[in-house]
Design a protein around this motif. Structure first.
Motif, mmCIF file in Angstrom:
data_model
loop_
_atom_site.group_PDB
_atom_site.id
_atom_site.type_symbol
_atom_site.label_atom_id
_atom_site.label_comp_id
_atom_site.label_asym_id
_atom_site.label_seq_id
_atom_site.Cartn_x
_atom_site.Cartn_y
_atom_site.Cartn_z
ATOM 1 N N SER A 53 -2.862 -5.670 50.178
ATOM 2 C CA SER A 53 -1.420 -5.449 50.217
ATOM 3 C C SER A 53 -0.864 -5.392 48.800
ATOM 4 C CB SER A 53 -0.748 -6.585 50.982
ATOM 5 O OG SER A 53 0.652 -6.517 50.839
ATOM 6 N N CYS A 54 0.110 -4.514 48.593
ATOM 7 C CA CYS A 54 0.849 -4.467 47.327
ATOM 8 C C CYS A 54 2.348 -4.490 47.602
ATOM 9 C CB CYS A 54 0.472 -3.231 46.513
ATOM 10 S SG CYS A 54 -1.179 -3.308 45.795
ATOM 11 N N VAL A 55 2.736 -5.187 48.654
ATOM 12 C CA VAL A 55 4.160 -5.311 48.946
ATOM 13 C C VAL A 55 4.786 -6.294 47.958
ATOM 14 C CG1 VAL A 55 3.818 -4.822 51.379
ATOM 15 C CG2 VAL A 55 3.793 -7.181 50.629
ATOM 16 N N ASP A 56 6.002 -6.010 47.570
ATOM 17 C CA ASP A 56 6.795 -4.872 48.000
ATOM 18 C C ASP A 56 6.872 -3.843 46.876
ATOM 19 O OD1 ASP A 56 7.571 -5.665 50.592
ATOM 20 O OD2 ASP A 56 9.050 -7.025 49.763
ATOM 21 N N SER A 57 6.903 -2.567 47.289
ATOM 22 C CA SER A 57 7.238 -1.525 46.329
ATOM 23 C C SER A 57 8.758 -1.386 46.301
ATOM 24 C CB SER A 57 6.594 -0.196 46.731
ATOM 25 O OG SER A 57 7.231 0.328 47.895
ATOM 26 N N LYS A 58 9.248 -0.535 45.416
ATOM 27 C CA LYS A 58 10.691 -0.328 45.318
ATOM 28 C C LYS A 58 11.203 0.714 46.307
ATOM 29 C CE LYS A 58 10.983 -1.535 40.396
ATOM 30 N NZ LYS A 58 11.189 -1.009 39.024
ATOM 31 N N GLU A 59 10.303 1.379 47.005
ATOM 32 C CA GLU A 59 10.726 2.449 47.900
ATOM 33 C C GLU A 59 11.583 1.911 49.046
ATOM 34 O OE1 GLU A 59 11.883 5.308 48.497
ATOM 35 O OE2 GLU A 59 10.050 6.354 47.895
ATOM 36 N N ASP A 60 12.562 2.683 49.442
ATOM 37 C CA ASP A 60 13.479 2.327 50.516
ATOM 38 C C ASP A 60 12.817 2.619 51.862
ATOM 39 O OD1 ASP A 60 15.543 1.863 52.254
ATOM 40 O OD2 ASP A 60 16.815 3.516 51.540
ATOM 41 N N LEU A 61 12.478 1.567 52.611
ATOM 42 C CA LEU A 61 11.796 1.749 53.891
ATOM 43 C C LEU A 61 12.722 2.284 54.978
ATOM 44 C CD1 LEU A 61 9.507 -1.425 54.035
ATOM 45 C CD2 LEU A 61 9.050 0.819 53.047
ATOM 46 N N GLU A 62 14.011 2.319 54.710
ATOM 47 C CA GLU A 62 14.959 2.875 55.679
ATOM 48 C C GLU A 62 15.126 4.383 55.511
ATOM 49 O OE1 GLU A 62 16.255 1.048 58.109
ATOM 50 O OE2 GLU A 62 15.049 -0.614 57.318
ATOM 51 N N ASP A 63 14.544 4.939 54.470
ATOM 52 C CA ASP A 63 14.667 6.372 54.205
ATOM 53 C C ASP A 63 13.643 7.134 55.046
ATOM 54 O OD1 ASP A 63 14.935 8.916 53.251
ATOM 55 O OD2 ASP A 63 14.248 8.478 51.213
ATOM 56 N N PHE A 99 5.139 5.571 30.318
ATOM 57 C CA PHE A 99 5.231 5.333 31.756
ATOM 58 C C PHE A 99 4.171 4.331 32.195
ATOM 59 C CE2 PHE A 99 3.839 6.461 36.095
ATOM 60 C CZ PHE A 99 5.029 6.230 36.778
ATOM 61 N N ASP A 100 4.598 3.324 32.945
ATOM 62 C CA ASP A 100 3.721 2.294 33.507
ATOM 63 C C ASP A 100 3.917 2.336 35.018
ATOM 64 O OD1 ASP A 100 2.851 -0.202 34.629
ATOM 65 O OD2 ASP A 100 2.936 -1.139 32.654
ATOM 66 N N PHE A 101 2.907 2.819 35.743
ATOM 67 C CA PHE A 101 3.040 2.991 37.195
ATOM 68 C C PHE A 101 3.410 1.685 37.889
ATOM 69 C CE2 PHE A 101 0.861 2.443 41.307
ATOM 70 C CZ PHE A 101 1.595 3.338 42.071
ATOM 71 N N ALA A 102 2.675 0.614 37.596
ATOM 72 C CA ALA A 102 2.926 -0.658 38.265
ATOM 73 C C ALA A 102 4.334 -1.161 37.977
ATOM 74 C CB ALA A 102 1.889 -1.693 37.836
ATOM 75 N N ARG A 103 4.744 -1.072 36.729
ATOM 76 C CA ARG A 103 6.064 -1.568 36.343
ATOM 77 C C ARG A 103 7.169 -0.743 36.988
ATOM 78 N NH1 ARG A 103 9.590 -4.269 36.061
ATOM 79 N NH2 ARG A 103 10.623 -5.337 34.335
ATOM 80 N N ALA A 104 6.939 0.555 37.117
ATOM 81 C CA ALA A 104 7.968 1.431 37.669
ATOM 82 C C ALA A 104 8.123 1.266 39.174
ATOM 83 C CB ALA A 104 7.647 2.889 37.332
ATOM 84 N N TYR A 105 7.012 1.100 39.893
ATOM 85 C CA TYR A 105 7.059 1.162 41.353
ATOM 86 C C TYR A 105 7.001 -0.198 42.050
ATOM 87 C CZ TYR A 105 6.913 6.240 41.594
ATOM 88 O OH TYR A 105 7.238 7.575 41.507
ATOM 89 N N GLN A 106 6.625 -1.266 41.340
ATOM 90 C CA GLN A 106 6.564 -2.579 41.975
ATOM 91 C C GLN A 106 7.949 -3.200 42.044
ATOM 92 O OE1 GLN A 106 3.101 -4.120 42.640
ATOM 93 N NE2 GLN A 106 4.520 -4.790 44.228
ATOM 94 N N ALA A 107 8.283 -3.828 43.173
ATOM 95 C CA ALA A 107 9.561 -4.520 43.298
ATOM 96 C C ALA A 107 9.648 -5.634 42.259
ATOM 97 C CB ALA A 107 9.717 -5.093 44.702
ATOM 98 N N GLU A 108 10.837 -5.845 41.733
ATOM 99 C CA GLU A 108 11.022 -6.816 40.655
ATOM 100 C C GLU A 108 10.553 -8.208 41.053
ATOM 101 O OE1 GLU A 108 11.818 -6.327 37.590
ATOM 102 O OE2 GLU A 108 12.212 -4.182 37.791
#
Length: 598
Positions: A114-124, A243-252
């Protein structure tokens, strides 16, 4: 463990919520075998059963689709699918979408974290097509991939077509020669990186890919708009640096969270045999100075920070046996570790020689046993047998009976673990010595076996030899665990009544006997449903109900508090406690819930 203690002492100690799974990957030139090694702890909460089976290669009719979770995409089946070994996790509500492991007859292994949570909006809803893909992502990779890289390419095709439902996950795809990590964001964004031949990678439960060389297509596979999408969402600003993939896409809240950094510090300290800590971030991988032994990978997967400030006695003593696994501190070997495996790949053209060291639960309490998946997991451990294809077809469907107690080899190993948890502190040192001694003996015999198999040109004869040895290992292990259980001196526990309806409001009386003048402390008594988290699901008796009657002790528990599985059936409950001298004890009792009366 001194290196781990030193590394962890440099981190800030904060409790962390449990997250699932840990994986270690050793590149072929960092491995003493010359092939890739993959270690994996599968961590999943709740009352689950772990079964193993083999799904044969098959040809499929046009128009056939893969069964899926309710509302998810029905993916067209390929004309031909590879055969594969399957490790399934399933509970009463159905099979898990994000837990199962596969190893196919092309020598490709699939495990995930698991890599939760990402920053992506799960309601989209626009991030998905036809409901998206979940469980079938790993299944399709296993059924169609011819190599580790091909598995990533197959996975990417599915992600771009359907979109990924869950918030975030990493799929480790490995074969004898190479390994990749495919790190997926909910929807259609992903980044995959090759684990270098001389590298060793460790991943807990967050993204670990940082810088990406977009021109290096031999080592990176990424979604075309990965950077642009992050900029559009406000997750990445080029003015702030590369650009840092993990830093950009991982929830704070999960970026550098302690539940992950503790494990990274411990894992890399053991991999490098030196204190390893970072204040900013941990690397995707390191280059060890010497080959990483199989036993070293096992050591990582067994780690629970023993002896460090992250393993305080006061946190353990909330449990009768002083066990560490269910405390609030997230460990590598933790309370939800359902299975641990170390896959030592054989030659690509002879996948039957791959050794999968399997542990049926927490490796700090149970031994790793060497099996050879393509020779069949021994029936003594309750495999699926010929039913595997049919069970795969209904994996996502509920199955109330699967959560009930079953008398088989896998359950015997789990029962030992449940009992050991109740007397952990008293017996740990002696049991740890036994584990290492027992596994060393298995390793010597496995080495001799592989030498014999390598000398055989007849592959059927080689497979028969491996199959015979696997059956012997299973039988010997069950007998050895039975002897170890005697050393724990389990107490006899009974319930009255022994059954009640699921909606009963009555109190159940549990009775147990102690010897040598031992008097139980009511405050220390705890009852748990086998295989569940003692901290979150432990059951305390009714206050003031402890009584001494005719040489036995009795205590009452509300039937409603016992109802943890949520389905009718017979279940194993484990009563643990401490006496007036602080010595722990534990034992098992069966209790049956019948259908609701109303």
């Amino acid at each position: 463990m001194d290196l781990v203690i030193l590394a962890l002492a440099l981190l800030i100690a904060l409790p962390a919520a449990a997250r699932a799974c840990t994986t270690v990957v050793i590149g072929r030139e960092a491995s003493p075998t010359g092939h890739v090694i993959v270690g994996h702890n599968e961590d999943d909460g709740g009352r689950l059963v772990n079964r193993h089976g083999y799904v044969p290669a098959a040809d499929h009719a046009p128009g056939e689709t893969l069964p899926a979770e309710d509302g998810y995409a029905l993916i067209p089946q390929a004309a031909h699918t590879h055969g594969f070994y399957w490790s399934e996790m399933k509970g009463a509500s159905g099979g898990m979408s994000t837990a199962d492991s596969f190893y196919n007859d092309q020598g490709v292994l699939i495990v995930s974290d698991s890599c939760v949570d990402s920053k992506e909006d799960l309601e989209d809803a626009s991030r998905l097509s036809e409901g998206g893909i979940g469980f079938n992502l790993r299944r399709v990779m296993a059924e169609r991939a011819n190599s580790a890289r091909h598995a990533v390419e197959v996975g990417v095709e599915m992600l771009e077509r359907y979109g990924y439902v869950s918030s975030g996950r990493t799929y480790t795809c490995a074969d004898a020669d190479e390994a990749w990590m495919l790190q997926v964001v909910s929807g259609r964004r992903y980044a995959a990186r090759h684990v270098g031949d001389r590298e060793a990678a460790f991943i807990p439960n967050y993204y670990t890919i940082h810088e990406i060389d977009f021109d290096d297509r031999d080592n990176f596979i990424v979604s075309p708009d990965l950077v642009e999408y992050a900029q559009k969402k406000g997750w990445y600003d080029p003015a702030q640096g590369a650009f840092d993939f993990a830093r950009a896409y991982q929830a704070e809240k999960d970026w550098m969270g302690p539940g992950n950094t503790y494990r990274s510090a411990a894992g890399y300290s053991i991999l490098t045999r030196s204190p390893f800590w970072r204040e900013d971030r941990y690397p995707f991988a390191v280059v060890p100075k010497r080959p990483v032994a199989v036993e070293q990978v096992m050591e990582i997967l067994r780690c629970y920070y023993e002896g460090s400030f992250l393993d305080p006695a006061w946190a353990r003593m909330q449990f009768p046996g002083g066990a560490p696994h269910d405390t609030e501190i997230r460990r590598i070997c933790t309370g939800t570790t359902m299975e641990s495996s170390v896959t030592v790949f054989g030659d690509r053209d002879r996948p039957e020689t791959t050794t999968m060291w399997l542990c049926a639960g927490r490796p700090s309490e149970l031994p790793y046993l060497p099996f050879h998946p393509f020779c069949g997991v021994p029936a003594a451990l309750d495999t699926m047998g010929d039913e595997a294809p049919a069970l795969l077809a209904v994996h996502c469907r509920p199955d109330a009976e699967i959560a009930t107690w079953r008398d088989n080899g896998w359950q015997k190993l789990r029962d030992f673990q449940n009992l050991f948890e109740l007397v952990f502190q008293q017996h740990h040192d002696e049991h740890e010595r036994w584990l290492w001694s027992y596994e060393n003996g298995l390793a010597r015999r496995e080495s001799e076996l592989q030498a014999r198999v390598a000398a055989l040109d007849d592959r059927e004869r080689a497979a028969a030899l491996l199959r015979e040895r696997d059956a012997a290992v299973a039988a010997e292990a069950l007998a050895a665990i039975g002897e170890q259980e005697k050393n724990l001196r389990p107490v006899a526990v009974s319930a009255s009544p022994a059954a009640t309806a699921m909606d009963s409001a009555e109190e159940i009386e549990f009775s147990f006997a102690l010897t040598d003048g031992r008097i139980p402390s009511e405050d220390a008594l705890l009852l748990t449903l086998g295989g569940t988290n003692a901290r979150l699901m432990g059951i305390r008796p009714v206050a003031g109900s402890l009584r001494a009657e005719e040489g036995r002790w009795t205590v009452r528990v509300k039937a409603a508090d016992l109802q943890k599985a949520g389905v009718p059936g017979t279940f194993d409950y484990w009563l643990g406690g401490r006496d007036q001298w602080g010595r722990s004890f534990g034992g098992r009792c069966f209790f049956t819930f019948t259908e609701r009366t109303a």
